[in-house]
Design a protein around this motif. Structure first.
Motif, PDB file in Angstrom:
ATOM      1  N   TYR A  68       0.847  -1.194   0.000  1.00  0.00           N
ATOM      2  CA  TYR A  68       0.000   0.000   0.000  1.00  0.00           C
ATOM      3  C   TYR A  68       0.883   1.244   0.000  1.00  0.00           C
ATOM      4  O   TYR A  68       1.583   1.502   0.966  1.00  0.00           O
ATOM      5  CB  TYR A  68      -0.915  -0.007   1.223  1.00  0.00           C
ATOM      6  CG  TYR A  68      -1.846   1.174   1.284  1.00  0.00           C
ATOM      7  CD1 TYR A  68      -2.852   1.338   0.342  1.00  0.00           C
ATOM      8  CD2 TYR A  68      -1.719   2.125   2.284  1.00  0.00           C
ATOM      9  CE1 TYR A  68      -3.712   2.412   0.391  1.00  0.00           C
ATOM     10  CE2 TYR A  68      -2.577   3.203   2.343  1.00  0.00           C
ATOM     11  CZ  TYR A  68      -3.573   3.347   1.395  1.00  0.00           C
ATOM     12  OH  TYR A  68      -4.426   4.424   1.442  1.00  0.00           O
ATOM     13  N   THR A  69       0.870   1.973  -1.104  1.00  0.00           N
ATOM     14  CA  THR A  69       1.619   3.224  -1.201  1.00  0.00           C
ATOM     15  C   THR A  69       0.808   4.243  -1.985  1.00  0.00           C
ATOM     16  O   THR A  69       0.166   3.911  -2.983  1.00  0.00           O
ATOM     17  CB  THR A  69       2.976   3.037  -1.911  1.00  0.00           C
ATOM     18  OG1 THR A  69       2.776   2.394  -3.166  1.00  0.00           O
ATOM     19  CG2 THR A  69       3.947   2.234  -1.082  1.00  0.00           C
ATOM     20  N   ASP A  70       0.843   5.479  -1.516  1.00  0.00           N
ATOM     21  CA  ASP A  70       0.217   6.621  -2.193  1.00  0.00           C
ATOM     22  C   ASP A  70      -1.256   6.385  -2.522  1.00  0.00           C
ATOM     23  O   ASP A  70      -1.740   6.748  -3.593  1.00  0.00           O
ATOM     24  CB  ASP A  70       0.976   6.977  -3.470  1.00  0.00           C
ATOM     25  CG  ASP A  70       2.399   7.425  -3.194  1.00  0.00           C
ATOM     26  OD1 ASP A  70       2.640   7.968  -2.093  1.00  0.00           O
ATOM     27  OD2 ASP A  70       3.261   7.221  -4.059  1.00  0.00           O
ATOM     28  N   GLY A  71      -1.996   5.749  -1.619  1.00  0.00           N
ATOM     29  CA  GLY A  71      -3.423   5.552  -1.805  1.00  0.00           C
ATOM     30  C   GLY A  71      -3.808   4.416  -2.725  1.00  0.00           C
ATOM     31  O   GLY A  71      -4.976   4.239  -3.046  1.00  0.00           O
ATOM     32  N   ILE A  72      -2.835   3.624  -3.174  1.00  0.00           N
ATOM     33  CA  ILE A  72      -3.102   2.495  -4.062  1.00  0.00           C
ATOM     34  C   ILE A  72      -2.683   1.205  -3.356  1.00  0.00           C
ATOM     35  O   ILE A  72      -1.537   1.056  -2.946  1.00  0.00           O
ATOM     36  CB  ILE A  72      -2.328   2.619  -5.396  1.00  0.00           C
ATOM     37  CG1 ILE A  72      -2.642   3.931  -6.100  1.00  0.00           C
ATOM     38  CG2 ILE A  72      -2.620   1.429  -6.301  1.00  0.00           C
ATOM     39  CD1 ILE A  72      -4.047   4.045  -6.622  1.00  0.00           C
ATOM     40  N   LEU A  73      -3.634   0.287  -3.206  1.00  0.00           N
ATOM     41  CA  LEU A  73      -3.340  -1.040  -2.676  1.00  0.00           C
ATOM     42  C   LEU A  73      -3.039  -1.945  -3.859  1.00  0.00           C
ATOM     43  O   LEU A  73      -3.883  -2.138  -4.728  1.00  0.00           O
ATOM     44  CB  LEU A  73      -4.524  -1.593  -1.878  1.00  0.00           C
ATOM     45  CG  LEU A  73      -4.349  -2.996  -1.316  1.00  0.00           C
ATOM     46  CD1 LEU A  73      -3.237  -3.043  -0.280  1.00  0.00           C
ATOM     47  CD2 LEU A  73      -5.652  -3.497  -0.724  1.00  0.00           C
TER      48      LEU A  73
END
Length: 145
Positions: free
Chosen positions: A120-125
């Motif tokens: 999970y990074t920058d709002g993207i799973l």
């Protein structure tokens, strides 16, 4: 200066009072924002070695997610509760926020259940689901006899 709301040239036969009441009721932020069930948008891609599943879920933390695998069904869920209060002031309104979602994906028989990873990074799973060796595409040239 006064701001006036126009109806973009549309004429309604009802009394203007009713238009204002229904417009404010139907466009209320509580109904428009809090009660609408929100399911994150998903992108699914495949290459020779794995499947990539991406969910757009901004505003959450890693701890909010729960990812389960039951047979061939991969389930991604999240739950977030927040309470906006300040003890130093007297409020006549306190807002509670609760959001949750559940997305399920049926995986093909070609996946390797032991090789599923999540990031999970920058709002993207991002979920990476590896394929089994025997399910990977083998490319070869076929000779004509």
């Amino acid at each position: 200066m006064t701001l006036v709301k126009f109806n973009n040239g549309l004429k309604n036969n009802a009394h203007p009072f009713f238009n204002d009441v229904f417009d404010s009721l139907l466009n209320d932020s509580f109904i428009g924002g809090k009660l609408v069930s929100r399911v994150p948008a998903v992108n699914i891609a495949e290459n020779d070695n794995e499947f990539h599943i991406e969910l757009a879920v901004p505003g959450l933390k890693k701890e909010d997610f729960k990812i389960n695998l039951d047979k061939n069904i991969l389930t991604v869920s999240a739950e977030k509760k927040t309470e906006n209060t300040a003890e130093t002031k007297k409020y006549s309104k306190r807002e509670y926020s609760y959001s949750s979602f559940v997305r399920s994906f049926t995986l093909p028989d070609s996946v390797d259940h032991s090789k599923i990873e999540a990031d999970y990074t920058d709002g993207i799973l991002k979920l990476t689901v590896a394929k089994r060796e025997e399910a990977k595409f083998q490319s070869r040239e076929i000779a004509v006899k």
